[in-house]
Design an enzyme around this catalytic site. Structure first.
Site, PDB file in Angstrom:
ATOM      1  N   ASN A  50      -0.103   5.241  -6.894  1.00 57.96           N
ATOM      2  CA  ASN A  50       0.177   4.064  -6.054  1.00 57.96           C
ATOM      3  C   ASN A  50       0.401   4.559  -4.628  1.00 57.96           C
ATOM      4  O   ASN A  50       1.461   5.090  -4.309  1.00 57.96           O
ATOM      5  CB  ASN A  50       1.432   3.346  -6.582  1.00 57.96           C
ATOM      6  CG  ASN A  50       1.857   2.203  -5.676  1.00 57.96           C
ATOM      7  OD1 ASN A  50       1.080   1.734  -4.841  1.00 57.96           O
ATOM      8  ND2 ASN A  50       3.098   1.738  -5.850  1.00 57.96           N
TER       9      ASN A  50
ATOM     10  N   LYS B 162       0.766   2.843  -2.063  1.00 55.56           N
ATOM     11  CA  LYS B 162       1.576   1.885  -1.274  1.00 55.56           C
ATOM     12  C   LYS B 162       0.884   1.654   0.072  1.00 55.56           C
ATOM     13  O   LYS B 162      -0.347   1.649   0.128  1.00 55.56           O
ATOM     14  CB  LYS B 162       3.008   2.397  -1.098  1.00 55.56           C
ATOM     15  CG  LYS B 162       3.602   2.895  -2.410  1.00 55.56           C
ATOM     16  CD  LYS B 162       5.079   3.113  -2.372  1.00 55.56           C
ATOM     17  CE  LYS B 162       5.529   3.774  -3.654  1.00 55.56           C
ATOM     18  NZ  LYS B 162       6.930   3.682  -3.911  1.00 55.56           N
TER      19      LYS B 162
ATOM     20  N   HIS C 157       5.223  -4.821  -8.939  1.00 56.62           N
ATOM     21  CA  HIS C 157       5.928  -3.598  -8.537  1.00 56.62           C
ATOM     22  C   HIS C 157       7.298  -3.988  -7.977  1.00 56.62           C
ATOM     23  O   HIS C 157       7.444  -5.035  -7.341  1.00 56.62           O
ATOM     24  CB  HIS C 157       5.103  -2.849  -7.478  1.00 56.62           C
ATOM     25  CG  HIS C 157       5.623  -1.484  -7.191  1.00 56.62           C
ATOM     26  ND1 HIS C 157       6.695  -1.270  -6.359  1.00 56.62           N
ATOM     27  CD2 HIS C 157       5.247  -0.263  -7.650  1.00 56.62           C
ATOM     28  CE1 HIS C 157       6.943   0.035  -6.321  1.00 56.62           C
ATOM     29  NE2 HIS C 157       6.085   0.660  -7.086  1.00 56.62           N
TER      30      HIS C 157
ATOM     31  N   GLU D 224       8.878  -3.093  -5.482  1.00 51.32           N
ATOM     32  CA  GLU D 224       8.901  -3.353  -4.029  1.00 51.32           C
ATOM     33  C   GLU D 224       8.419  -4.774  -3.736  1.00 51.32           C
ATOM     34  O   GLU D 224       8.907  -5.428  -2.815  1.00 51.32           O
ATOM     35  CB  GLU D 224       8.043  -2.308  -3.293  1.00 51.32           C
ATOM     36  CG  GLU D 224       8.735  -0.950  -3.274  1.00 51.32           C
ATOM     37  CD  GLU D 224       7.790   0.239  -3.217  1.00 51.32           C
ATOM     38  OE1 GLU D 224       6.601   0.066  -2.898  1.00 51.32           O
ATOM     39  OE2 GLU D 224       8.258   1.357  -3.506  1.00 51.32           O
TER      40      GLU D 224
ATOM     41  N   GLU E 265       9.304   1.313 -14.838  1.00 48.75           N
ATOM     42  CA  GLU E 265       9.721   1.969 -13.602  1.00 48.75           C
ATOM     43  C   GLU E 265      11.165   1.585 -13.270  1.00 48.75           C
ATOM     44  O   GLU E 265      11.410   0.518 -12.690  1.00 48.75           O
ATOM     45  CB  GLU E 265       8.834   1.508 -12.445  1.00 48.75           C
ATOM     46  CG  GLU E 265       7.391   1.891 -12.595  1.00 48.75           C
ATOM     47  CD  GLU E 265       6.754   2.126 -11.234  1.00 48.75           C
ATOM     48  OE1 GLU E 265       6.259   3.230 -11.006  1.00 48.75           O
ATOM     49  OE2 GLU E 265       6.782   1.214 -10.391  1.00 48.75           O
TER      50      GLU E 265
ATOM     51  N   GLY F 299      10.891   6.409  -5.608  1.00 46.30           N
ATOM     52  CA  GLY F 299      10.955   6.937  -4.244  1.00 46.30           C
ATOM     53  C   GLY F 299      12.292   7.570  -3.891  1.00 46.30           C
ATOM     54  O   GLY F 299      12.571   7.833  -2.728  1.00 46.30           O
TER      55      GLY F 299
ATOM     56  N   SER G 226       9.594   8.773  -9.314  1.00 47.10           N
ATOM     57  CA  SER G 226       9.748  10.170  -8.897  1.00 47.10           C
ATOM     58  C   SER G 226       9.112  11.171  -9.860  1.00 47.10           C
ATOM     59  O   SER G 226       9.657  12.247 -10.105  1.00 47.10           O
ATOM     60  CB  SER G 226      11.232  10.488  -8.653  1.00 47.10           C
ATOM     61  OG  SER G 226      11.741   9.666  -7.607  1.00 47.10           O
TER      62      SER G 226
HETATM   63  C1  PEP Z   1       5.829   3.868  -7.490  1.00 50.54           C
HETATM   64  O1  PEP Z   1       5.438   3.630  -6.364  1.00 50.54           O
HETATM   65  O2  PEP Z   1       5.546   3.113  -8.409  1.00 50.54           O
HETATM   66  C2  PEP Z   1       6.637   5.061  -7.711  1.00 50.54           C
HETATM   67  C3  PEP Z   1       7.039   5.334  -8.912  1.00 50.54           C
HETATM   68  O3  PEP Z   1       6.946   5.836  -6.600  1.00 50.54           O
HETATM   69  P1  PEP Z   1       7.524   7.345  -6.623  1.00 50.54           P
HETATM   70  O4  PEP Z   1       6.646   8.121  -7.586  1.00 50.54           O
HETATM   71  O5  PEP Z   1       7.387   7.816  -5.227  1.00 50.54           O
HETATM   72  O6  PEP Z   1       8.924   7.267  -7.112  1.00 50.54           O
END
Ligand code: PEP
Length: 247
Positions: A10, A12, A94, A96, A166, A172, A212
């Site tokens: 992803n 973003k 997601h 976000e 998630e 992040g 992460s």
């Molecule tokens: C994500 O954007 O879904 C995500 C898990 O980000 P990160 O791997 O940076 O934590």
């Protein structure tokens, strides 16, 4: 049937359209053949990414869609438009988007139905906040999100869905769920699929972990019995993505 490991990057709101082709080309020949790699790029880079994956077994995913097929929705992009340009996957719900754009479980359900109707594979994101984990309601929260997201989706269609667990506190932040924590929730999602549909659906659906994930922890996470790959943010924008995918 063995479930395939699906690893989706992803991006973003990162990387320019003019950098996209070269970045994707840099991975050629580096991923294990049995992995399904998906590049979820910003909307403006989708056509470049679709071009860049030609002749490979990688796929391209969008990061959002609008559930209506067409109409007066300025600035929005429909599932049919994505499918028409060769996009195969789409991230839906997601955290976000839930946090900054007010997306709800009901909205996620409408988008998932729209994606499936257009032949796209939705990657439906679910996960608890830190506050919810501390209150010990993680499984209830994730079950509810998943149940609403799948409302009115038939057995035939649900097998084409990917669910990404998630935990919001792990996205992040550099804080990764332990493989035990991630496996516990992914197993609970699979048990819910068996409850809502049947064992065959539960066995068929790809359930990813995201939060992460990096080149060091991916191997242990993806080798858990109920974790079939990952949704990866930060590490998908680096050369390290090879180690993540190959686990
Ligand atoms: C994500 O954007 O879904 C995500 C898990 O980000 P990160 O791997 O940076 O934590």
């Amino acid at each position: 049937m063995e479930r395939k490991i699906v690893v989706a990057g992803n991006w973003k709101m990162n990387m320019l359209p003019s950098q996209t082709g070269e970045f994707i080309a840099g991975f050629k020949g580096k991923f294990k053949d049995d992995r399904q790699v998906v590049f979820c790029v910003p909307a403006v880079s989708l056509s470049v990414a679709v071009e860049a994956v030609k002749g490979t077994n990688y796929a391209v995913g969008a990061q959002n869609l609008h559930e209506k097929e067409s109409g007066a929705y300025t600035g929005e992009i429909s599932s049919q438009m994505l499918a028409d340009m060769g996009v195969k996957y789409v991230i839906i719900g997601h955290s976000e988007r839930r946090q900054y754009f007010g997306e709800t479980d009901e909205g996620v359900n409408a988008k998932a139905q729209s994606a499936l109707g257009a032949g796209l594979i939705p990657i439906i994101c679910v996960g608890e906040t830190l506050e919810e984990r501390n209150k010990n309601i993680t499984l209830e929260v994730v079950r509810l999100q998943t149940k609403v997201a799948l409302h009115n989706i038939e057995e035939k269609a649900v097998k084409n869905i990917v669910i990404a667990y998630e935990p919001v506190w792990a996205i992040g932040t550099g804080l990764t769920a332990t493989s035990q924590q991630a496996e516990e929730v992914c197993k609970a999602i699979r048990d819910l699929l068996a409850e809502l549909y049947n064992d065959s659906v539960a066995k068929a659906v790809t359930i990813q972990y995201g939060g992460s994930v990096n080149g060091k922890n991916a191997g242990e996470l993806f080798s858990q019995p109920n974790i079939d790959g990952g949704l990866v943010g930060g590490a998908s924008l680096k050369a390290e993505f090879v180690d993540v995918v190959n686990g």
